[in-house]
Design a protein around this motif. Structure first.
Motif, PDB file in Angstrom:
ATOM      1  N   LEU A 129       6.832  -3.442  -7.040  1.00 25.05           N
ATOM      2  CA  LEU A 129       7.436  -2.378  -6.223  1.00 25.05           C
ATOM      3  C   LEU A 129       6.399  -1.350  -5.769  1.00 25.05           C
ATOM      4  O   LEU A 129       6.426  -0.901  -4.617  1.00 25.05           O
ATOM      5  N   ILE A 130       5.491  -0.970  -6.649  1.00 22.35           N
ATOM      6  CA  ILE A 130       4.439  -0.027  -6.264  1.00 22.35           C
ATOM      7  C   ILE A 130       3.518  -0.656  -5.224  1.00 22.35           C
ATOM      8  O   ILE A 130       3.152  -0.021  -4.233  1.00 22.35           O
ATOM      9  N   SER A 131       3.175  -1.920  -5.410  1.00 26.47           N
ATOM     10  CA  SER A 131       2.317  -2.617  -4.443  1.00 26.47           C
ATOM     11  C   SER A 131       3.017  -2.764  -3.099  1.00 26.47           C
ATOM     12  O   SER A 131       2.405  -2.558  -2.048  1.00 26.47           O
ATOM     13  N   ALA A 132       4.292  -3.121  -3.117  1.00 25.92           N
ATOM     14  CA  ALA A 132       5.043  -3.271  -1.867  1.00 25.92           C
ATOM     15  C   ALA A 132       5.185  -1.928  -1.152  1.00 25.92           C
ATOM     16  O   ALA A 132       5.074  -1.848   0.069  1.00 25.92           O
ATOM     17  N   GLY A 133       5.424  -0.866  -1.916  1.00 26.95           N
ATOM     18  CA  GLY A 133       5.500   0.469  -1.314  1.00 26.95           C
ATOM     19  C   GLY A 133       4.177   0.879  -0.699  1.00 26.95           C
ATOM     20  O   GLY A 133       4.142   1.438   0.403  1.00 26.95           O
ATOM     21  N   GLY A 134       3.094   0.580  -1.376  1.00 32.06           N
ATOM     22  CA  GLY A 134       1.771   0.871  -0.826  1.00 32.06           C
ATOM     23  C   GLY A 134       1.482   0.047   0.410  1.00 32.06           C
ATOM     24  O   GLY A 134       0.906   0.539   1.383  1.00 32.06           O
ATOM     25  N   ALA A 135       1.898  -1.226   0.405  1.00 32.53           N
ATOM     26  CA  ALA A 135       1.702  -2.085   1.571  1.00 32.53           C
ATOM     27  C   ALA A 135       2.523  -1.581   2.752  1.00 32.53           C
ATOM     28  O   ALA A 135       2.057  -1.568   3.898  1.00 32.53           O
ATOM     29  N   TRP A 136       3.761  -1.160   2.491  1.00 30.95           N
ATOM     30  CA  TRP A 136       4.592  -0.617   3.552  1.00 30.95           C
ATOM     31  C   TRP A 136       3.961   0.653   4.131  1.00 30.95           C
ATOM     32  O   TRP A 136       3.904   0.827   5.346  1.00 30.95           O
ATOM     33  N   LEU A 137       3.480   1.526   3.267  1.00 29.81           N
ATOM     34  CA  LEU A 137       2.822   2.750   3.726  1.00 29.81           C
ATOM     35  C   LEU A 137       1.584   2.417   4.546  1.00 29.81           C
ATOM     36  O   LEU A 137       1.332   3.033   5.594  1.00 29.81           O
ATOM     37  N   LEU A 138       0.825   1.433   4.111  1.00 27.63           N
ATOM     38  CA  LEU A 138      -0.358   0.996   4.852  1.00 27.63           C
ATOM     39  C   LEU A 138       0.028   0.490   6.240  1.00 27.63           C
ATOM     40  O   LEU A 138      -0.603   0.849   7.241  1.00 27.63           O
ATOM     41  N   LEU A 139       1.079  -0.319   6.328  1.00 31.63           N
ATOM     42  CA  LEU A 139       1.539  -0.825   7.623  1.00 31.63           C
ATOM     43  C   LEU A 139       2.028   0.302   8.523  1.00 31.63           C
ATOM     44  O   LEU A 139       1.815   0.280   9.740  1.00 31.63           O
ATOM     45  N   PHE A 140       2.684   1.288   7.935  1.00 37.83           N
ATOM     46  CA  PHE A 140       3.155   2.445   8.702  1.00 37.83           C
ATOM     47  C   PHE A 140       1.978   3.219   9.289  1.00 37.83           C
ATOM     48  O   PHE A 140       1.988   3.569  10.475  1.00 37.83           O
ATOM     49  N   ILE A 141       0.964   3.462   8.493  1.00 34.51           N
ATOM     50  CA  ILE A 141      -0.219   4.187   8.962  1.00 34.51           C
ATOM     51  C   ILE A 141      -0.935   3.404  10.049  1.00 34.51           C
ATOM     52  O   ILE A 141      -1.361   3.971  11.076  1.00 34.51           O
ATOM     53  N   ILE A 142      -1.058   2.104   9.876  1.00 39.56           N
ATOM     54  CA  ILE A 142      -1.704   1.260  10.891  1.00 39.56           C
ATOM     55  C   ILE A 142      -0.931   1.314  12.204  1.00 39.56           C
ATOM     56  O   ILE A 142      -1.521   1.405  13.288  1.00 39.56           O
ATOM     57  N   SER A 143       0.402   1.312  12.123  1.00 36.14           N
ATOM     58  CA  SER A 143       1.192   1.372  13.360  1.00 36.14           C
ATOM     59  C   SER A 143       1.019   2.711  14.070  1.00 36.14           C
ATOM     60  O   SER A 143       1.019   2.762  15.300  1.00 36.14           O
TER      61      SER A 143
ATOM     62  N   ALA B 113       6.825  -6.221   1.869  1.00 36.40           N
ATOM     63  CA  ALA B 113       6.500  -5.207   2.882  1.00 36.40           C
ATOM     64  C   ALA B 113       6.714  -5.773   4.282  1.00 36.40           C
ATOM     65  O   ALA B 113       7.220  -5.075   5.166  1.00 36.40           O
ATOM     66  N   GLY B 114       6.365  -7.028   4.491  1.00 28.91           N
ATOM     67  CA  GLY B 114       6.575  -7.663   5.786  1.00 28.91           C
ATOM     68  C   GLY B 114       8.048  -7.783   6.124  1.00 28.91           C
ATOM     69  O   GLY B 114       8.453  -7.602   7.275  1.00 28.91           O
TER      70      GLY B 114
ATOM     71  N   TRP C 163       9.129  -4.233   6.995  1.00 30.88           N
ATOM     72  CA  TRP C 163       8.477  -3.683   8.182  1.00 30.88           C
ATOM     73  C   TRP C 163       8.879  -4.383   9.458  1.00 30.88           C
ATOM     74  O   TRP C 163       9.280  -3.757  10.419  1.00 30.88           O
ATOM     75  N   LYS C 164       8.761  -5.692   9.519  1.00 32.60           N
ATOM     76  CA  LYS C 164       9.021  -6.374  10.776  1.00 32.60           C
ATOM     77  C   LYS C 164      10.009  -7.516  10.666  1.00 32.60           C
ATOM     78  O   LYS C 164      10.193  -8.259  11.612  1.00 32.60           O
ATOM     79  N   GLY C 165      10.630  -7.685   9.518  1.00 31.39           N
ATOM     80  CA  GLY C 165      11.649  -8.704   9.354  1.00 31.39           C
ATOM     81  C   GLY C 165      11.113 -10.095   9.031  1.00 31.39           C
ATOM     82  O   GLY C 165      11.872 -11.026   8.918  1.00 31.39           O
ATOM     83  N   ALA C 166       9.817 -10.229   8.886  1.00 28.58           N
ATOM     84  CA  ALA C 166       9.223 -11.525   8.533  1.00 28.58           C
ATOM     85  C   ALA C 166       7.900 -11.270   7.826  1.00 28.58           C
ATOM     86  O   ALA C 166       7.304 -10.221   7.983  1.00 28.58           O
ATOM     87  N   GLY C 167       7.463 -12.234   7.076  1.00 33.65           N
ATOM     88  CA  GLY C 167       6.187 -12.102   6.384  1.00 33.65           C
ATOM     89  C   GLY C 167       5.023 -12.319   7.347  1.00 33.65           C
ATOM     90  O   GLY C 167       5.202 -12.494   8.545  1.00 33.65           O
ATOM     91  N   PHE C 168       3.821 -12.320   6.811  1.00 34.59           N
ATOM     92  CA  PHE C 168       2.603 -12.451   7.611  1.00 34.59           C
ATOM     93  C   PHE C 168       1.887 -13.768   7.341  1.00 34.59           C
ATOM     94  O   PHE C 168       0.726 -13.909   7.681  1.00 34.59           O
TER      95      PHE C 168
END
Length: 80
Positions: free
Chosen positions: A61-75, A17-18, A21-26
């Motif tokens: 894949l489901i976890s990464a999709g959920g993490a991406w969605l979470l990051l999108f909502i936070i942004s 997801a990182g 989302w932003k081109g690097a991990g966290f």
């Protein structure tokens, strides 16, 4: 052993997801936290949509999709 798999899947999905989302991990801890929260979001959403995550790749894949969605909502919340 299940807990170790849970952490590993969380770390990998958070890293994915990182990357998207932003081109690097966290960092290791950030990836695990984002991945675990993403797995909760992704698992809930996939369950409601009737999508099953079969096998290790499906879970990641489901976890990464959920993490991406979470990051999108936070942004969106941060912009408001």
């Amino acid at each position: 052993m299940e807990f170790i798999w849970f952490l590993l899947i969380g770390a990998v999905s958070g890293w994915l997801a990182g990357q998207v989302w932003k081109g690097a991990g966290f960092g290791l801890i950030g990836n695990i936290v984002v991945g675990i929260l993403g797995s909760i979001v992704g698992g809930w959403l996939a369950g409601n949509l009737g999508i099953g995550g079969e096998g290790l790749l499906g879970r990641i894949l489901i976890s990464a999709g959920g993490a991406w969605l979470l990051l999108f909502i936070i942004s969106l919340v941060k912009k408001a």
